[in-house]
Motif scaffolding. Structure first.
Motif, PDB file in Angstrom:
ATOM      1  N   ARG A  93      -4.412 -16.340  29.493  1.00  0.00           N
ATOM      2  CA  ARG A  93      -5.855 -16.800  30.022  1.00  0.00           C
ATOM      3  C   ARG A  93      -6.788 -15.516  30.159  1.00  0.00           C
ATOM      4  O   ARG A  93      -6.279 -14.674  30.934  1.00  0.00           O
ATOM      5  CB  ARG A  93      -5.573 -17.710  31.108  1.00  0.00           C
ATOM      6  N   VAL A  94      -8.092 -15.398  29.754  1.00  0.00           N
ATOM      7  CA  VAL A  94      -8.971 -14.604  30.192  1.00  0.00           C
ATOM      8  C   VAL A  94     -10.259 -15.006  30.851  1.00  0.00           C
ATOM      9  O   VAL A  94     -10.652 -16.383  30.535  1.00  0.00           O
ATOM     10  CB  VAL A  94      -9.374 -13.832  28.838  1.00  0.00           C
ATOM     11  N   GLU A  95     -10.339 -14.862  32.066  1.00  0.00           N
ATOM     12  CA  GLU A  95     -11.463 -15.357  32.919  1.00  0.00           C
ATOM     13  C   GLU A  95     -12.562 -14.801  32.185  1.00  0.00           C
ATOM     14  O   GLU A  95     -12.855 -13.787  31.880  1.00  0.00           O
ATOM     15  CB  GLU A  95     -11.200 -14.818  34.446  1.00  0.00           C
ATOM     16  N   ALA A  96     -13.803 -15.592  32.321  1.00  0.00           N
ATOM     17  CA  ALA A  96     -14.989 -15.604  32.258  1.00  0.00           C
ATOM     18  C   ALA A  96     -15.576 -14.524  33.027  1.00  0.00           C
ATOM     19  O   ALA A  96     -15.088 -14.512  34.213  1.00  0.00           O
ATOM     20  CB  ALA A  96     -15.946 -16.841  32.353  1.00  0.00           C
ATOM     21  N   PHE A  97     -16.503 -13.942  32.732  1.00  0.00           N
ATOM     22  CA  PHE A  97     -16.983 -12.612  33.683  1.00  0.00           C
ATOM     23  C   PHE A  97     -18.488 -13.241  34.198  1.00  0.00           C
ATOM     24  O   PHE A  97     -19.195 -14.054  33.679  1.00  0.00           O
ATOM     25  CB  PHE A  97     -17.353 -11.408  32.819  1.00  0.00           C
ATOM     26  N   ASP A  98     -18.568 -12.541  35.214  1.00  0.00           N
ATOM     27  CA  ASP A  98     -19.843 -12.731  36.133  1.00  0.00           C
ATOM     28  C   ASP A  98     -20.774 -11.734  35.708  1.00  0.00           C
ATOM     29  O   ASP A  98     -20.685 -10.356  35.876  1.00  0.00           O
ATOM     30  CB  ASP A  98     -19.590 -12.735  37.509  1.00  0.00           C
ATOM     31  N   ARG A  99     -21.986 -11.934  35.226  1.00  0.00           N
ATOM     32  CA  ARG A  99     -22.979 -11.161  34.619  1.00  0.00           C
ATOM     33  C   ARG A  99     -23.424 -10.047  35.842  1.00  0.00           C
ATOM     34  O   ARG A  99     -23.625  -8.799  35.663  1.00  0.00           O
ATOM     35  CB  ARG A  99     -24.352 -11.795  34.157  1.00  0.00           C
ATOM     36  N   GLU A 100     -23.706 -10.501  36.902  1.00  0.00           N
ATOM     37  CA  GLU A 100     -23.963  -9.684  38.101  1.00  0.00           C
ATOM     38  C   GLU A 100     -22.852  -8.698  38.438  1.00  0.00           C
ATOM     39  O   GLU A 100     -23.011  -7.286  38.753  1.00  0.00           O
ATOM     40  CB  GLU A 100     -24.346 -10.290  39.385  1.00  0.00           C
ATOM     41  N   ALA A 101     -21.800  -9.073  38.143  1.00  0.00           N
ATOM     42  CA  ALA A 101     -20.498  -8.037  38.774  1.00  0.00           C
ATOM     43  C   ALA A 101     -20.341  -6.835  37.488  1.00  0.00           C
ATOM     44  O   ALA A 101     -20.113  -5.798  37.702  1.00  0.00           O
ATOM     45  CB  ALA A 101     -19.307  -8.842  38.600  1.00  0.00           C
ATOM     46  N   VAL A 102     -20.839  -7.254  36.326  1.00  0.00           N
ATOM     47  CA  VAL A 102     -20.773  -6.491  35.367  1.00  0.00           C
ATOM     48  C   VAL A 102     -22.052  -5.612  35.405  1.00  0.00           C
ATOM     49  O   VAL A 102     -21.889  -4.098  35.054  1.00  0.00           O
ATOM     50  CB  VAL A 102     -21.185  -7.379  33.769  1.00  0.00           C
ATOM     51  N   ARG A 103     -22.988  -5.957  35.883  1.00  0.00           N
ATOM     52  CA  ARG A 103     -24.197  -5.127  36.173  1.00  0.00           C
ATOM     53  C   ARG A 103     -23.761  -4.023  37.101  1.00  0.00           C
ATOM     54  O   ARG A 103     -24.097  -2.882  36.950  1.00  0.00           O
ATOM     55  CB  ARG A 103     -25.468  -5.874  36.455  1.00  0.00           C
TER      56      ARG A 103
ATOM     57  N   HIS B 124     -20.841  -2.919  37.780  1.00  0.00           N
ATOM     58  CA  HIS B 124     -19.825  -1.947  37.316  1.00  0.00           C
ATOM     59  C   HIS B 124     -20.489  -1.152  36.477  1.00  0.00           C
ATOM     60  O   HIS B 124     -20.138   0.259  36.322  1.00  0.00           O
ATOM     61  CB  HIS B 124     -18.776  -2.904  36.392  1.00  0.00           C
ATOM     62  N   VAL B 125     -21.358  -1.519  35.619  1.00  0.00           N
ATOM     63  CA  VAL B 125     -22.224  -0.706  34.841  1.00  0.00           C
ATOM     64  C   VAL B 125     -22.823   0.597  35.456  1.00  0.00           C
ATOM     65  O   VAL B 125     -23.128   1.745  35.174  1.00  0.00           O
ATOM     66  CB  VAL B 125     -23.010  -1.335  33.564  1.00  0.00           C
ATOM     67  N   ARG B 126     -23.738   0.075  36.381  1.00  0.00           N
ATOM     68  CA  ARG B 126     -24.487   1.015  37.326  1.00  0.00           C
ATOM     69  C   ARG B 126     -23.607   2.181  37.767  1.00  0.00           C
ATOM     70  O   ARG B 126     -23.960   3.335  38.037  1.00  0.00           O
ATOM     71  CB  ARG B 126     -25.037   0.162  38.442  1.00  0.00           C
ATOM     72  N   ARG B 127     -22.409   1.726  38.432  1.00  0.00           N
ATOM     73  CA  ARG B 127     -21.634   2.667  39.130  1.00  0.00           C
ATOM     74  C   ARG B 127     -20.961   3.546  37.940  1.00  0.00           C
ATOM     75  O   ARG B 127     -20.833   4.749  38.259  1.00  0.00           O
ATOM     76  CB  ARG B 127     -20.290   1.773  39.760  1.00  0.00           C
ATOM     77  N   ALA B 128     -20.847   3.045  37.033  1.00  0.00           N
ATOM     78  CA  ALA B 128     -19.968   4.230  35.872  1.00  0.00           C
ATOM     79  C   ALA B 128     -21.284   5.072  35.317  1.00  0.00           C
ATOM     80  O   ALA B 128     -20.923   6.072  34.855  1.00  0.00           O
ATOM     81  CB  ALA B 128     -19.694   3.168  34.635  1.00  0.00           C
ATOM     82  N   SER B 129     -22.655   4.810  35.290  1.00  0.00           N
ATOM     83  CA  SER B 129     -23.428   5.690  34.863  1.00  0.00           C
ATOM     84  C   SER B 129     -23.978   6.435  35.843  1.00  0.00           C
ATOM     85  O   SER B 129     -23.596   6.965  36.882  1.00  0.00           O
ATOM     86  CB  SER B 129     -24.668   5.036  34.350  1.00  0.00           C
TER      87      SER B 129
END
Length: 71
Positions: A54-64, A66-71
């Motif tokens: 099973r793969v959980e659906a992602f939360d769009r805000e959590a992805v944003r 994560h992306v901000r932290r990585a850049s």
């Protein structure tokens, strides 16, 4: 309800091909029982295998965030 399925029944239950299920058995990726020369798979083991993938659906805000932290 049956407790043990044949390979054909188990493949139908999972919605996969028989060849895929036989590969899982050969690679010992799914538990099975040998009854003489026959292979039987317990329904609980099929459900556990499906649940493990099973793969959980992602939360769009959590992805944003994560992306901000990585850049």
């Amino acid at each position: 309800m049956k407790v043990y399925y044949t390979v054909d029944e188990a493949a139908e239950y999972l919605g996969t091909g028989v060849r895929f299920l036989r590969r899982l058995i050969a690679e010992r990726r799914i538990p099975f029982h040998k009854v003489g020369k026959f292979v039987r798979i317990k329904i609980d083991d099929l459900e556990a295998f499906a649940a493990a993938g099973r793969v959980e659906a992602f939360d769009r805000e959590a992805v944003r965030r994560h992306v901000r932290r990585a850049s």
